[in-house]
Design a protein around this motif. Sequence first.
Motif, mmCIF file in Angstrom:
data_model
loop_
_atom_site.group_PDB
_atom_site.id
_atom_site.type_symbol
_atom_site.label_atom_id
_atom_site.label_comp_id
_atom_site.label_asym_id
_atom_site.label_seq_id
_atom_site.Cartn_x
_atom_site.Cartn_y
_atom_site.Cartn_z
ATOM 1 N N ILE A 287 0.837 -1.200 0.000
ATOM 2 C CA ILE A 287 0.000 0.000 0.000
ATOM 3 C C ILE A 287 0.872 1.251 0.000
ATOM 4 C CG2 ILE A 287 -1.733 1.293 1.266
ATOM 5 C CD1 ILE A 287 -2.777 -1.346 2.354
ATOM 6 N N PHE B 24 2.916 2.259 -3.145
ATOM 7 C CA PHE B 24 2.293 2.941 -4.266
ATOM 8 C C PHE B 24 1.733 4.302 -3.916
ATOM 9 C CE2 PHE B 24 2.721 0.193 -7.754
ATOM 10 C CZ PHE B 24 2.880 -1.075 -7.216
ATOM 11 N N LEU B 25 1.453 4.551 -2.643
ATOM 12 C CA LEU B 25 0.801 5.799 -2.291
ATOM 13 C C LEU B 25 1.748 6.863 -1.751
ATOM 14 C CD1 LEU B 25 -2.527 4.425 -0.804
ATOM 15 C CD2 LEU B 25 -2.056 5.278 -3.098
ATOM 16 N N VAL C 22 7.488 9.681 -3.775
ATOM 17 C CA VAL C 22 8.842 9.209 -4.076
ATOM 18 C C VAL C 22 9.651 10.320 -4.746
ATOM 19 C CG1 VAL C 22 8.412 6.735 -4.288
ATOM 20 C CG2 VAL C 22 7.967 8.254 -6.237
ATOM 21 N N PRO C 23 10.980 10.219 -4.697
ATOM 22 C CA PRO C 23 11.816 11.196 -5.383
ATOM 23 C C PRO C 23 11.505 11.204 -6.871
ATOM 24 C CG PRO C 23 13.164 9.802 -3.993
ATOM 25 C CD PRO C 23 11.797 9.216 -3.977
ATOM 26 N N LYS C 24 11.527 12.401 -7.466
ATOM 27 C CA LYS C 24 11.241 12.509 -8.888
ATOM 28 C C LYS C 24 12.551 12.474 -9.654
ATOM 29 C CE LYS C 24 7.002 14.871 -8.110
ATOM 30 N NZ LYS C 24 6.274 16.065 -7.915
ATOM 31 N N GLN C 25 12.714 11.472 -10.483
ATOM 32 C CA GLN C 25 13.925 11.328 -11.261
ATOM 33 C C GLN C 25 13.563 11.094 -12.714
ATOM 34 O OE1 GLN C 25 17.121 11.533 -10.173
ATOM 35 N NE2 GLN C 25 16.405 12.047 -8.121
ATOM 36 N N VAL C 26 14.314 11.721 -13.619
ATOM 37 C CA VAL C 26 14.090 11.427 -15.035
ATOM 38 C C VAL C 26 14.456 9.972 -15.285
ATOM 39 C CG1 VAL C 26 14.337 13.719 -16.015
ATOM 40 C CG2 VAL C 26 16.373 12.397 -15.489
ATOM 41 N N TYR D 73 11.076 7.923 -13.263
ATOM 42 C CA TYR D 73 9.713 8.367 -12.946
ATOM 43 C C TYR D 73 9.123 7.500 -11.854
ATOM 44 C CZ TYR D 73 10.521 10.931 -17.247
ATOM 45 O OH TYR D 73 11.066 11.737 -18.217
ATOM 46 N N GLU D 74 7.923 6.950 -12.032
ATOM 47 C CA GLU D 74 7.293 6.176 -10.955
ATOM 48 C C GLU D 74 7.937 4.804 -10.770
ATOM 49 O OE1 GLU D 74 4.981 7.135 -8.910
ATOM 50 O OE2 GLU D 74 4.065 8.885 -9.828
ATOM 51 N N ARG E 43 9.580 3.004 -7.712
ATOM 52 C CA ARG E 43 8.898 2.219 -6.686
ATOM 53 C C ARG E 43 9.234 0.733 -6.783
ATOM 54 N NH1 ARG E 43 4.830 5.525 -4.484
ATOM 55 N NH2 ARG E 43 4.469 7.388 -5.739
#
Lengths: 218, 70
Positions: free
Chosen positions: A18, A21-22, A25-29, A32-33, A36
Amino acid sequence: MRNWWKIAAIILLTYSLIAGFLIEVPKQVILYESIRNLYFHVPMWFSMTLLFLVSVIYSIRGLGSGNLEYDRKAEELVNTGIVFGILGLATGSLWAKYTWGTWWTNDVKLNGSAISMLIYLAYVVLRGSLTDEQKRARISAVYNVFAFVLLIVFIGILPRMTDSLHPGNGGNPGFGNYDLDDKMKLVFYPAVLGWILFGLWITNIRVRMANLKDKIEI
Amino acid sequence: MRYIATIALMLTALITKAQEQIEMADVMRDNGKIYVVVGVLLIIMIGMIIYLITIDRKLSRLEKENNKDI
């Protein structure tokens, strides 16, 4: 409460799913998602390594004592560990396809982990080729020691010594560098623990099944 | 040569400006579909865990039965 650790596994895994996914998270080129995936791909390998470590410890104790109980545990720990390793390879391959642009590459870490899996599959084959219980236990125990040493060399040592594409090796930063507010660690550590306990649970069932099979057949 | 490389690298910093430029799955979060993802995965995982609990219990029953016979 004999089964507290099984309940712990369930709670930790549910939480890591849970939260994985919720939680932010750090934003990286490039990543991206998919960053996770850290919560699932890495625990596969950590669990595999721990299962193999416990296995080799049981193998060594079995060598000393000749106790076949230890040999059974060593065997089933390897069996479960191999499943985790295969899942680690599969999840890593999918992740690689969408970040590096390829399902596989001639990378030290990747080749090393694949070879390690083959080495452990050979352990299973070796066991299958020996019928005498005591002999099988001794020979496979010795092989297990070599297999584990090679595992550490191939996935832990060699990748850090040369160029590698894989995060954490060959001069690449590990994800700890991105996780500046430790939010990822909040999910990652419970996930690792959850999957380790889960692997031990599966092994526990396998060992009990094998023991029961022995009793019934005699 | 080193100066040219330095300037070139510094120019790339202009295209990797701020966090807002990196596209994450914010659409999924906005329209709540991310909870569908979580739900699907939870169903899978809880299903597998129930399976594990079932075979664990079956084993325990067999072990107990076996111990009684002996």
